[in-house]
Enzyme design. Structure first.
Site, mmCIF file in Angstrom:
data_model
loop_
_atom_site.group_PDB
_atom_site.id
_atom_site.type_symbol
_atom_site.label_atom_id
_atom_site.label_comp_id
_atom_site.label_asym_id
_atom_site.label_seq_id
_atom_site.Cartn_x
_atom_site.Cartn_y
_atom_site.Cartn_z
ATOM 1 N N LYS A 120 -5.923 -128.394 -56.236
ATOM 2 C CA LYS A 120 -6.822 -129.435 -55.735
ATOM 3 C C LYS A 120 -8.196 -128.838 -55.461
ATOM 4 O O LYS A 120 -8.287 -127.772 -54.815
ATOM 5 C CB LYS A 120 -6.273 -130.005 -54.428
ATOM 6 N N LYS A 172 1.573 -142.311 -61.434
ATOM 7 C CA LYS A 172 2.454 -142.113 -60.279
ATOM 8 C C LYS A 172 3.482 -143.243 -60.339
ATOM 9 O O LYS A 172 3.230 -144.348 -59.848
ATOM 10 C CB LYS A 172 1.645 -142.193 -58.988
HETATM 11 MG MG MG Z 1 -4.587 -136.781 -58.594
#
Ligand code: MG
Length: 303
Positions: A143, A244
């Site tokens: 990230k 997702k």
């Molecule tokens: Mg992402």
């Protein structure tokens, strides 16, 4: 028409370490396990794992809807769960989805090399890729947009990572256009970069800059629902789609869309329990996804 008895068990599980993302810090995962019992045969399970910051229903909304079923649901009702309840669509539809044999080669659902390992944000990544590498992971996710001097850290990380690895970066829409261009200039010089995920929110801007760089771009926040995913595809997005499955919407409609248009997909976790994780991976196989799965998150929740 088959009718199932419905039971629901909410859960609240702490992360081993609070998860830091550009959306903030996350310390507990709350959700619910749904059990569907047919008149004869084994009970089937599914998972409601909401992510309201990505536009899904809240857990309270999901529980209220399940409550309204008064303990039973038919297959017809499962096919007609309203779109504003994508996590309920995932839980109930996947519970009935056939298990693909290829999705179960190992007890945890997949060999490690087909799963991207999530590294901690910031400099901690430099000391945390080695263990998943030894376990067989060859794709890592890091990230960005969380710490200062991340371009320097990237240089250090790439200098350490063995040549047989790939690194995917996820900015969670935290970069400005200027920062995005600076990152892409740098990433284009590193063949180990698999893609840069959602550097900024604006899809029009991403569509415009994608052809200027060799590093692939991936959409995540921009395509949190099936409707948004379809719109992005029809607007011309041919980069990566990070799906997702636990929050995107009807698995049946997702399978149909992927069969028809063959988008370049990565299936990714929202920090489910092993039940939702299993169904997400099974759904990835149903959709023909062939990039390493974004399910390298099993170690992040306390069991
Ligand atoms: Mg992402």
């Amino acid at each position: 028409m088959l009718s199932y008895k419905v039971q629901i068990h909410p859960y609240s599980i702490p992360f081993r370490h609070p998860l830091r993302t550009a959306h903030g810090t996350w310390s507990r995962r709350t959700g619910a396990i749904v059990t569907l019992t047919p008149p004869t045969g084994q009970p089937l399970q599914g998972e409601i794992a909401p992510l309201p910051s990505f536009g899904s229903e809240t857990l309270a909304q999901a529980l209220a809807w399940v409550e309204s079923l008064q303990g039973t649901i038919t297959t017809e009702q499962i096919c007609a769960i309203p779109d504003p309840l994508p996590c309920c669509q995932f839980a109930f539809e996947t519970a009935l989805l056939p298990q693909l044999e290829t999705s179960m080669p190992m007890a945890n659902g997949c060999p490690e090399f087909t799963i991207a390992a999530l590294l901690p944000a910031g400099p901690t990544a430099l000391t945390h890729w080695q263990t998943p590498y030894q376990r067989g992971h060859r794709t890592f996710k890091w990230k960005i947009g969380c710490f200062p001097n991340e371009l320097d850290l990237l240089g250090l990380l790439l200098a350490q990572l063995p040549r047989d690895t790939k690194l995917r970066l996820d900015a969670n829409a935290s970069l400005t256009l200027e920062q995005t261009l600076t990152w892409l200039d740098r990433l284009d010089r590193s063949p180990q970069i698999e893609y840069l995920e959602q550097p900024l929110n604006d899809l029009e801007t991403l569509l415009a800059i994608a052809p200027q760089f060799s590093t692939p771009l991936a959409l995540d926040e921009s395509i949190a629902s099936l409707q948004q995913l379809k719109e992005a595809y029809h607007q011309g997005w041919r980069g990566v789609f990070v799906i997702k499955p636990a929050i995107v919407g009807s698995p049946k409609k997702l399978i149909e869309f992927c069969a028809k248009f063959r988008p370049d997909t990565v299936f990714s976790s929202v920090f489910e329990t092993p039940i939702g994780r299993y169904h997400g991976i099974n759904l990835a196989h149903h959709c023909g996804s062939d990039r390493p799965l974004g399910y390298g998150t099993a170690d992040w929740l306390l069991e």
